[in-house]
Design a protein around this motif. Structure first.
Motif, PDB file in Angstrom:
ATOM      1  N   ASP A  83      90.992  20.131 -33.429  1.00  0.00           N
ATOM      2  CA  ASP A  83      91.959  19.781 -32.383  1.00  0.00           C
ATOM      3  C   ASP A  83      92.977  20.915 -32.317  1.00  0.00           C
ATOM      4  O   ASP A  83      93.928  20.961 -33.101  1.00  0.00           O
ATOM      5  N   ASN A  86      96.820  19.973 -31.502  1.00  0.00           N
ATOM      6  CA  ASN A  86      97.625  19.406 -32.587  1.00  0.00           C
ATOM      7  C   ASN A  86      97.502  20.179 -33.895  1.00  0.00           C
ATOM      8  O   ASN A  86      98.105  19.797 -34.898  1.00  0.00           O
ATOM      9  N   TYR A  88      94.828  20.894 -36.141  1.00  0.00           N
ATOM     10  CA  TYR A  88      94.137  20.419 -37.335  1.00  0.00           C
ATOM     11  C   TYR A  88      92.627  20.461 -37.139  1.00  0.00           C
ATOM     12  O   TYR A  88      92.133  20.459 -36.027  1.00  0.00           O
ATOM     13  N   LEU A  90      89.177  18.436 -38.786  1.00  0.00           N
ATOM     14  CA  LEU A  90      88.651  17.359 -39.627  1.00  0.00           C
ATOM     15  C   LEU A  90      87.212  17.685 -39.988  1.00  0.00           C
ATOM     16  O   LEU A  90      86.428  18.053 -39.113  1.00  0.00           O
ATOM     17  N   ILE A 107      90.894  17.464 -44.314  1.00  0.00           N
ATOM     18  CA  ILE A 107      91.681  17.837 -43.155  1.00  0.00           C
ATOM     19  C   ILE A 107      92.386  19.148 -43.480  1.00  0.00           C
ATOM     20  O   ILE A 107      92.912  19.324 -44.587  1.00  0.00           O
ATOM     21  N   PHE A 109      95.298  21.601 -41.875  1.00  0.00           N
ATOM     22  CA  PHE A 109      96.349  21.727 -40.881  1.00  0.00           C
ATOM     23  C   PHE A 109      96.752  23.187 -40.726  1.00  0.00           C
ATOM     24  O   PHE A 109      96.938  23.883 -41.725  1.00  0.00           O
ATOM     25  N   GLU A 114      99.686  18.449 -36.942  1.00  0.00           N
ATOM     26  CA  GLU A 114      99.892  17.027 -37.195  1.00  0.00           C
ATOM     27  C   GLU A 114      98.690  16.227 -36.735  1.00  0.00           C
ATOM     28  O   GLU A 114      98.021  16.579 -35.769  1.00  0.00           O
ATOM     29  N   TYR A 115      98.443  15.138 -37.448  1.00  0.00           N
ATOM     30  CA  TYR A 115      97.346  14.239 -37.133  1.00  0.00           C
ATOM     31  C   TYR A 115      97.917  13.064 -36.356  1.00  0.00           C
ATOM     32  O   TYR A 115      99.116  12.798 -36.403  1.00  0.00           O
ATOM     33  N   LYS A 116      97.077  12.341 -35.654  1.00  0.00           N
ATOM     34  CA  LYS A 116      97.544  11.239 -34.821  1.00  0.00           C
ATOM     35  C   LYS A 116      98.218  10.139 -35.651  1.00  0.00           C
ATOM     36  O   LYS A 116      97.984  10.008 -36.847  1.00  0.00           O
ATOM     37  N   GLN A 160     101.445   8.618 -40.252  1.00  0.00           N
ATOM     38  CA  GLN A 160     101.012   9.884 -39.688  1.00  0.00           C
ATOM     39  C   GLN A 160     101.145  10.979 -40.741  1.00  0.00           C
ATOM     40  O   GLN A 160     102.079  10.978 -41.540  1.00  0.00           O
TER      41      GLN A 160
END
Length: 180
Positions: A83, A86, A88, A90, A107, A109, A114-116, A160
């Motif tokens: 993503d 945002n 990150y 996964l 994960i 970053f 930031e993750y959801k 989060q």
């Protein structure tokens, strides 16, 4: 049984929504819906990619029963979703983990990634920081763990993960239930 029906049944068995399967395969929710309703036919490459993400071989897909348990998972078994917006990435370590009690992911970053935000659930989550540091907002409190430290919590409040460190952060996450 038609291929679309089998794909839908597999997706449901794995507790995946069309959106989640789309994230893992880089296919749109609409296209996946068309495949399941037999309104479109996938290319061989797309079909094999779907089977890989759903954790079955073509032989298993076309046979009625599968009794073999896979125990060792190689890097080629991993599914990666990035993503960019945002910041990150996964990496699902076990392709069929959505049907299991635990779902392990790594994960990574980018700086300020930031993750959801997740809604409260009955899930339990374990996080081990491999590199950098990660911040967890759990309800109104924030917890930070750095390399070599762990977080463990029940997800009974909105939560989060964020990276406030100066560089990349990488963490192993193992969650119960399939909510990642």
């Amino acid at each position: 049984m038609e291929i679309g029906d089998k794909l839908r049944n597999l997706r449901i068995q794995k507790n995946l929504t069309l959106e989640e399967l789309g994230e893992r395969t880089d296919l749109t929710k609409g296209y996946l819906s068309q495949l399941e309703r037999e309104l479109s036919s996938p290319s061989m490459e797309t079909f094999f990619n779907l089977l890989e993400v759903l954790g079955v071989t073509p032989e298993e897909f076309f046979s009625q029963e599968t009794n073999d348990q896979k125990v060792v998972y190689k890097e080629a078994d991993h599914t990666i979703y990035f993503d960019e917006e945002n910041g990150y990435e996964l990496k699902w370590l076990i392709p069929d983990s959505n049907e299991n009690e635990m779902e392990p992911v790594v994960i990574t970053f980018e700086k300020k990634g930031e993750y959801k935000t997740f809604e409260p659930s009955l899930s339990e989550t374990f996080i081990y920081v491999l590199d950098g540091s990660v911040s967890l907002r759990l309800g109104s409190k924030t917890y930070t763990a750095k390399k070599g430290e762990s977080l463990y919590y029940q997800a009974t409040e909105p939560h989060q993960l964020k990276n406030y460190s100066r560089g990349k952060t990488r963490a192993l996450i193992v969650a119960t239930e399939s909510y990642l």
